[in-house]
Write a protein that holds these residues in place. Structure first.
Motif, PDB file in Angstrom:
ATOM      1  N   UNK A  86       0.829  -1.212   0.000  1.00 51.28           N
ATOM      2  CA  UNK A  86       0.000   0.000   0.000  1.00 51.28           C
ATOM      3  C   UNK A  86       0.863   1.261   0.000  1.00 51.28           C
ATOM      4  N   UNK A  87       1.923   1.250   0.816  1.00 48.87           N
ATOM      5  CA  UNK A  87       2.808   2.424   0.855  1.00 48.87           C
ATOM      6  C   UNK A  87       3.433   2.663  -0.513  1.00 48.87           C
ATOM      7  N   UNK A  88       3.829   1.567  -1.180  1.00 49.93           N
ATOM      8  CA  UNK A  88       4.451   1.714  -2.504  1.00 49.93           C
ATOM      9  C   UNK A  88       3.446   2.234  -3.524  1.00 49.93           C
ATOM     10  N   UNK A  89       2.201   1.724  -3.427  1.00 50.82           N
ATOM     11  CA  UNK A  89       1.169   2.198  -4.367  1.00 50.82           C
ATOM     12  C   UNK A  89       0.911   3.687  -4.137  1.00 50.82           C
ATOM     13  N   UNK A  90       0.856   4.061  -2.848  1.00 52.61           N
ATOM     14  CA  UNK A  90       0.634   5.470  -2.509  1.00 52.61           C
ATOM     15  C   UNK A  90       1.778   6.332  -3.059  1.00 52.61           C
ATOM     16  N   UNK A  91       3.012   5.861  -2.864  1.00 53.81           N
ATOM     17  CA  UNK A  91       4.166   6.617  -3.380  1.00 53.81           C
ATOM     18  C   UNK A  91       4.160   6.668  -4.908  1.00 53.81           C
ATOM     19  N   UNK A  92       3.723   5.570  -5.504  1.00 53.05           N
ATOM     20  CA  UNK A  92       3.688   5.498  -6.969  1.00 53.05           C
ATOM     21  C   UNK A  92       2.729   6.551  -7.539  1.00 53.05           C
ATOM     22  N   UNK A  93       1.619   6.747  -6.846  1.00 56.32           N
ATOM     23  CA  UNK A  93       0.644   7.741  -7.324  1.00 56.32           C
ATOM     24  C   UNK A  93       1.231   9.152  -7.216  1.00 56.32           C
ATOM     25  N   UNK A  94       1.916   9.413  -6.086  1.00 52.86           N
ATOM     26  CA  UNK A  94       2.529  10.744  -5.921  1.00 52.86           C
ATOM     27  C   UNK A  94       3.663  10.915  -6.944  1.00 52.86           C
ATOM     28  N   UNK A  95       4.377   9.807  -7.204  1.00 52.04           N
ATOM     29  CA  UNK A  95       5.449   9.837  -8.209  1.00 52.04           C
ATOM     30  C   UNK A  95       4.888  10.207  -9.581  1.00 52.04           C
ATOM     31  N   UNK A  96       3.746   9.607  -9.920  1.00 48.79           N
ATOM     32  CA  UNK A  96       3.123   9.912 -11.214  1.00 48.79           C
ATOM     33  C   UNK A  96       2.733  11.384 -11.279  1.00 48.79           C
ATOM     34  N   UNK A  97       2.200  11.895 -10.152  1.00 49.97           N
ATOM     35  CA  UNK A  97       1.797  13.311 -10.112  1.00 49.97           C
ATOM     36  C   UNK A  97       3.001  14.211 -10.369  1.00 49.97           C
ATOM     37  N   UNK A  98       4.115  13.930  -9.684  1.00 52.11           N
ATOM     38  CA  UNK A  98       5.287  14.806  -9.814  1.00 52.11           C
ATOM     39  C   UNK A  98       5.999  14.600 -11.140  1.00 52.11           C
ATOM     40  N   UNK A  99       5.890  13.371 -11.684  1.00 56.20           N
ATOM     41  CA  UNK A  99       6.426  13.154 -13.035  1.00 56.20           C
ATOM     42  C   UNK A  99       5.702  14.063 -14.019  1.00 56.20           C
ATOM     43  N   UNK A 100       4.379  14.089 -13.882  1.00 56.88           N
ATOM     44  CA  UNK A 100       3.561  14.936 -14.749  1.00 56.88           C
ATOM     45  C   UNK A 100       3.857  16.421 -14.494  1.00 56.88           C
ATOM     46  N   UNK A 101       4.057  16.742 -13.210  1.00 65.21           N
ATOM     47  CA  UNK A 101       4.346  18.146 -12.860  1.00 65.21           C
ATOM     48  C   UNK A 101       5.652  18.601 -13.504  1.00 65.21           C
ATOM     49  N   UNK A 102       6.672  17.742 -13.441  1.00 61.43           N
ATOM     50  CA  UNK A 102       7.973  18.099 -14.024  1.00 61.43           C
ATOM     51  C   UNK A 102       7.838  18.220 -15.545  1.00 61.43           C
ATOM     52  N   UNK A 103       7.123  17.271 -16.139  1.00 65.93           N
ATOM     53  CA  UNK A 103       6.951  17.282 -17.600  1.00 65.93           C
ATOM     54  C   UNK A 103       6.211  18.552 -18.040  1.00 65.93           C
ATOM     55  N   UNK A 129      12.086  31.822 -14.277  1.00 68.17           N
ATOM     56  CA  UNK A 129      12.744  31.764 -12.948  1.00 68.17           C
ATOM     57  C   UNK A 129      11.898  30.973 -11.940  1.00 68.17           C
ATOM     58  N   UNK A 130      10.640  31.363 -11.671  1.00 68.35           N
ATOM     59  CA  UNK A 130       9.876  30.555 -10.701  1.00 68.35           C
ATOM     60  C   UNK A 130       9.595  29.142 -11.200  1.00 68.35           C
ATOM     61  N   UNK A 131       9.435  28.979 -12.526  1.00 66.05           N
ATOM     62  CA  UNK A 131       9.125  27.637 -13.040  1.00 66.05           C
ATOM     63  C   UNK A 131      10.285  26.671 -12.774  1.00 66.05           C
ATOM     64  N   UNK A 132      11.532  27.193 -12.822  1.00 64.86           N
ATOM     65  CA  UNK A 132      12.689  26.322 -12.561  1.00 64.86           C
ATOM     66  C   UNK A 132      12.671  25.778 -11.130  1.00 64.86           C
ATOM     67  N   UNK A 133      12.186  26.585 -10.195  1.00 68.43           N
ATOM     68  CA  UNK A 133      12.072  26.128  -8.802  1.00 68.43           C
ATOM     69  C   UNK A 133      11.108  24.956  -8.689  1.00 68.43           C
ATOM     70  N   UNK A 134       9.990  25.049  -9.424  1.00 68.30           N
ATOM     71  CA  UNK A 134       8.985  23.966  -9.384  1.00 68.30           C
ATOM     72  C   UNK A 134       9.583  22.697  -9.992  1.00 68.30           C
ATOM     73  N   UNK A 135      10.305  22.872 -11.108  1.00 69.85           N
ATOM     74  CA  UNK A 135      10.911  21.697 -11.765  1.00 69.85           C
ATOM     75  C   UNK A 135      11.940  21.054 -10.836  1.00 69.85           C
TER      76      UNK A 135
END
Lengths: 163, 431
Positions: A86-103, A129-135
């Motif tokens: 469950x912890x891995x699935x939860x992390x995987x979902x957050x990982x997908x979110x941040x992967x999308x955020x970086x992209x 400038x601010x976008x680089x911080x988010x990335x």
């Protein structure tokens, strides 16, 4: 090395918050004492807080300080394998979110750079400038979560006394 | 309406599965945008929400007040302040109950956070109260309850969030919190004293002479000065709340440097603690902005307003429903999340019902205080457990009920005497 990296970025992000305080103080001083308000301090303060929030997020996550609802996960922690999954699935979902955020933010940053887009303020700072911080923050979180998922996967296949 | 309720359910499921609340909100919002507006729209929108939600001068104040509070704690200025209260009231019957309420009130005025207030005051008074024989459940309830003053007495992180989300003047909100904060603190104090007398807690610490009291006051004068610096600065319109936070950080740092009470190791801990708290709050703001985007696209607030108009809901009924909703949510969800989730939905309604937005900010914050101590997941209850590992959760739950009832009584007073929250903002300069 990973631990040092996250601690280092955490400390650096904290120093950005301190710098925001000093900059705000400087701005007040300039306005009241020297009667010469700065036009850039407000925008730079906002950038510093954006950088601190995103770059410090991986460290905050590592320290377990992002608020969670824990009654179900606490109950499940009695069962090792389902809990790890469950912890891995939860992390995987957050990982997908941040992967999308970086992209998506990366794509927008490239566009903003090409088109020389600026933030809407007195001083027209480049939007990149601010976008680089988010990335940057997104990449750190992405790699932190990847590491956590890998670590849990290894633990999942380890034999324990209870198994 | 159904889509919005589905999104709320999705958020709750994700949060229950262990996804941090901030990211559960972001995920539920992103899934909603993707499902209803398409993946292309999600990719185009996300960067602007990530940037725009934190691109606010008001929000800068959150990490700054958190940092100021942490510098004061790590620099041991809070211990100096405690010594003053102990010297003045420690010898009186029920003295530690008086100290807890008053110190919570004063510490709230420098920390902006209920968790920080309950933790700091708790660490100082809890072992002493237990040692002197105060009933455990009373001590736990008193500290957890009084600790909630942290988000009512300005500078309050909740007022900052409410102001940032609604564009109501944060300065006026801060000033609006002063009288309600003092009244609620007095109600806690009265209960603490009545309970102490009823239980015959007539013991006190050693009484010190006036000369020693003056020495204590003189020693801690510059530590206490941070409070008028912020309040008067905002009230007189000299600083904005964000500027006052910056001044507070530099002032606290300066006092610690002069007193040589903040070694580098403690300073770096103050910085890291501030970062963790700030990141936690700011990421919830980002998550709520993503979630709020799709909720706004679905016109959920407008649908609620329409429902309220159709059913002729009165101000009183609306406030009662809000109170019950927050009381219910407070049992499961942490108060920053409730604040950022509900404010954008409730704000158009209060404007429609002609409720004063500043008064409502105070009302909402007192409700959040209740959420902080409502079992089973009130955050302050866990703070007590973390600073007193031998404490039993059942004792904490039992001890907190009188404070929940006092707060409900206080909400009634606030409803019947709204001037308590609106008088000072009407008199202040600027905003």
């Amino acid at each position: 090395m990973g631990r040092g990296l996250f601690y280092g970025t955490g400390l650096a992000s904290g120093i950005l918050i301190l710098s925001t305080g000093l900059l705000t103080f400087y701005d007040v001083l300039m306005r009241y004492v020297l009667n010469s308000p700065s036009l850039w301090a407000g925008d730079v303060s906002k950038f510093l807080v954006i950088y601190a929030a995103y770059l410090g997020s991986a460290y905050t996550m590592r320290e377990g300080k992002h608020v969670k609802l824990e009654f179900f996960t606490n109950w499940l922690s009695k069962y090792r394998t389902p809990s790890l999954i469950l912890q891995s699935v939860s992390d995987l979902m957050v990982l997908a979110l941040w992967g999308l955020a970086v992209y998506s933010t990366g794509k927008e940053a490239v566009n903003a750079y090409r088109l020389s887009e600026v933030v809407q303020s007195y001083v027209r700072f480049p939007l990149v400038i601010p976008l680089l911080g988010i990335i940057g923050g997104g990449v750190l979180l992405f790699f932190y979560l990847l590491g956590e998922i890998a670590r849990r996967t290894v633990r999942l296949f380890e034999k324990t006394d209870g198994d | 309406m159904n889509e919005t309720l589905l999104l709320f359910a999705l958020f709750l499921v994700l949060a229950l599965l262990g996804v941090p609340v901030a990211f559960a909100l972001s995920l539920a919002g992103s899934i909603g945008i993707c499902a209803l507006l398409g993946f292309g729209k999600l990719v185009a929108t996300l960067p602007y929400i990530f940037y725009g939600s934190l691109n606010s001068f008001t929000l800068i104040a959150i990490p700054l007040y958190v940092l100021m509070g942490n510098i004061i704690i790590r620099g041991k200025l809070s211990e100096e302040m405690y010594a003053v209260f102990n010297g003045l009231f420690g010898h009186l019957p029920g003295g530690l109950a008086i100290i807890t309420c008053l110190f919570c009130g004063v510490f709230a005025a420098i920390s902006g956070s209920s968790v920080a207030t309950a933790a700091t005051v708790g660490m100082l008074v809890l072992p002493e109260m237990i040692r002197l024989g105060y009933e455990r459940k009373f001590v736990y309830g008193l500290i957890a309850g009084s600790g909630t003053l942290g988000i009512l007495i300005p500078p309050s992180l909740n007022f900052l969030l409410y102001g940032a989300l609604t564009e109501v003047s944060v300065g006026k909100l801060f000033i609006a919190g002063i009288i309600p904060g003092i009244v609620l603190c007095s109600m806690f104090l009265a209960y603490g004293l009545i309970f102490s007398f009823a239980k015959k807690y007539r013991f006190g610490g050693e009484q010190i002479g006036w000369k020693d009291k003056l020495v204590l006051l003189k020693r801690s004068f510059w530590s206490f000065f941070v409070i008028p610096l912020i309040f008067i600065g905002i009230y007189k319109g000299i600083f904005t709340p964000t500027e006052a936070a910056g001044m507070g950080v530099v002032y606290a740092l300066f006092v610690c440097l002069i007193k040589k009470t903040l070694p580098l190791s403690e300073f770096s801990r103050a910085i890291l603690d501030s970062l963790k708290t700030s990141c936690m709050i700011l990421m919830i703001v980002v998550g709520a902005a993503i979630f709020g985007y799709i909720v706004t696209v679905l016109q959920f607030p407008q649908q609620i307003v329409k429902l309220i108009v159709e059913h002729n809901v009165t101000q009183f009924q609306f406030l009662l429903y809000t109170f019950l909703l927050i009381l219910f949510l407070g049992c499961f969800v942490e108060c920053v999340t409730i604040m950022v989730l509900l404010t954008p939905i409730l704000y158009p309604i209060i404007l429609n019902l002609r409720i004063d937005p500043i008064w409502f900010g105070v009302f909402l914050t007192v409700n959040m205080e209740l959420a902080l101590i409502t079992p089973p997941v009130g955050l302050n209850l866990f703070v007590i457990q973390s600073i007193s590992p031998e404490s039993k959760l059942e004792d904490i739950y039992r001890g907190i009920w009188p404070f929940i009832l006092i707060m409900i009584g206080f909400l009634a007073i606030l409803y019947f005497y709204p001037e308590m929250a609106t008088y000072l903002p009407a008199k202040m300069k600027g905003g």
